[in-house]
Write an enzyme that holds these catalytic residues in place. Structure first.
Site, PDB file in Angstrom:
ATOM      1  CG  HIS A 172      -2.196   0.772   1.011  1.00  0.00           C
ATOM      2  ND1 HIS A 172      -2.339   1.758   0.059  1.00  0.00           N
ATOM      3  CD2 HIS A 172      -3.398   0.715   1.656  1.00  0.00           C
ATOM      4  CE1 HIS A 172      -3.555   2.278   0.134  1.00  0.00           C
ATOM      5  NE2 HIS A 172      -4.222   1.649   1.082  1.00  0.00           N
ATOM      6  CG  ASP A 391     -13.422 -11.353 -20.397  1.00  0.00           C
ATOM      7  OD1 ASP A 391     -12.789 -12.394 -20.126  1.00  0.00           O
ATOM      8  OD2 ASP A 391     -14.250 -11.280 -21.313  1.00  0.00           O
TER       9      ASP A 391
END
Length: 448
Positions: A172, A391
């Site tokens: 992070h 996808d």
């Protein structure tokens, strides 16, 4: 329910190491998170057609590793490692940067025998134990990537009975949510056959070039591992779904209550609805202050603005505070207006003042510095991110879930819903709070 078993672990490097000497200095937005956990998000897919043999499984894993390698060509920071420079002068400080040395990302192939897609998305409460086992680098903090040279990126692909879970863990101090999903979107783009990615990451830190405090010098203690954060074992999670139509009703109600037509955004209305329900069901003293932590994106708030493809952290946190009694008595609109004012106040001047003052006197956030009583909520992620466009070549994902990183009582993670315009809220609370919210008519009448 079955257990997750690791089949293999490997290191995936960029296919082409374009800039072997590239160094990226960390900014105040990056460094303030150095003591916290990584970002962990994952996507649940139906299993690809005809993917029921060992050979087809291995072909899929090979394809995902190859496409990951090609994607890392464009994201050299994620194949690198955190490194430091010690300043042996009177300051006795240290600077942290990303060494883009192509040391590689961790890639894990796993199976969860006996676990189906329905086992993940059908229960009222998220099956934490099994979902958390789908994530790599669990328990690794951002600063451990300095002291222990841990990878900045971990991928785990877990095969279910009838599905695939692709989980991603990223340091992070290297990315925020925008950059996290920029990478994920780009990987899926390459996986489904593109020769290159459509949005190149911007790695330059030119907006800090005139600061006398950049690269930033930190006290030595700030990068020492202070122990890992372990979520309390009794925390539970539930995903609340808001349809596009119900979000519109909430927005209209919030604006009507303050005599406006469009001042309150859809997201502010949803967050205010959640916050009020949480405090109704926490049995707090009505005179106690209640807090709501907002993460405010600043790419477009700076002047000149940072490009949307800026790769790194570009967000600032802000606690909205109200008396519990006022929060419940003043209605949805006034709570949302309070949030709105905090967000609007993040002007170019305020952001630049933060960058300069933090560079001069770094203030490292730690778990101990946060208000960890049961009067706070912490919002993360955004429904504006592109979750369902990922996808990888066999169809869109069915759901998104998060890992155990940074989980506390009061953590609220926001996702887009599968249907356009809808929002899923992954709420992490003590069991009695979630049960109360589930029985809260005012809240649940707009949840499906």
């Amino acid at each position: 329910m079955g257990r997750t078993q690791i089949i293999s672990k490997s290191t995936v490097c960029a296919a082409i190491h374009r800039e072997p000497n590239l160094r990226i200095d960390l900014t105040p937005w990056d460094l303030k998170l150095i003591q916290f956990d990584t970002i962990q998000k994952g996507l649940l897919f139906r299993k690809p057609p005809n993917d029921n043999t060992d050979a087809s499984s291995l072909n899929l894993i090979h394809h995902l590793k190859t496409s990951l390698s090609r994607t890392l060509d464009y994201f050299p920071a994620l194949a690198g490692r955190l490194a430091t420079i010690e300043h042996h002068d009177d300051s006795n400080t240290i600077s942290v940067y990303i060494n883009c040395n192509n040391a590689g990302a961790e890639f894990v192939h796993a199976t969860a025998d006996g676990v189906s897609v329905a086992d993940i998305i059908s229960p009222v409460y998220v099956p934490n134990e099994i979902v958390y086992s789908f994530f790599p680098l669990n328990g690794v903090t951002n600063c451990q990537c300095i002291s222990e040279a841990k990878p900045l990126l971990g991928i785990q692909v877990t095969e279910l009975v009838d599905g695939i879970f692709i989980a991603c863990t990223i340091n992070h101090s290297v990315v925020d949510g925008t950059s996290f999903w920029h990478f994920f979107n780009s990987w899926s783009e390459i996986s489904r056959g593109s020769d290159c990615i459509s949005k190149l990451p911007v790695l330059e830190r030119g907006f800090l070039s005139e600061s006398e405090y950049f690269p930033i010098r930190l006290p030595l203690w700030s990068i020492e591992t202070s122990g890992t954060h372990t979520p309390p074992p009794n925390l539970r999670q539930r995903v609340f779904h808001f349809t596009k139509e119900n979000i519109a009703k909430l927005k209209a109600k919030a604006n009507a209550e303050i005599g406006s037509t469009n001042k309150i955004s859809s997201l502010q209305a949803v967050l205010s609805q959640i916050w009020r329900s949480v405090n109704r069901n926490r049995s707090l003293d009505p005179d106690e202050e209640v807090l709501f932590a907002l993460g405010i994106g600043v790419r477009q708030r700076l002047q000149p603005p940072l490009p949307p493809e800026y790769f790194g952290n570009a967000a600032q946190g802000e606690f909205v505070s109200m008396k519990g009694r006022d929060q419940l008595e003043q209605g949805l609109g006034n709570v949302a207006l309070k949030m709105n004012k905090f967000i609007v106040a993040h002007t170019d001047e305020k952001i630049k003042n933060f960058l300069e003052s933090w560079g001069k006197n770094p203030e490292i956030l730690t778990w101990d510095s946060l208000p960890m009583k049961n009067n706070a909520c912490f919002a993360s992620s955004s429904p504006r991110f592109n979750f369902y466009g990922n996808d990888f070549g066999w169809g869109r994902p069915m759901a998104v879930r998060s890992g155990p990183a940074n989980k506390v009582d009061g953590k609220i993670t926001l996702f887009a819903g599968v249907e356009e315009g809808s929002v899923d809220v992954e709420a992490c609370f003590l069991p009695e709070t979630l049960q109360g919210m589930g029985n809260d008519t005012e809240f649940m009448q707009l949840v499906s």
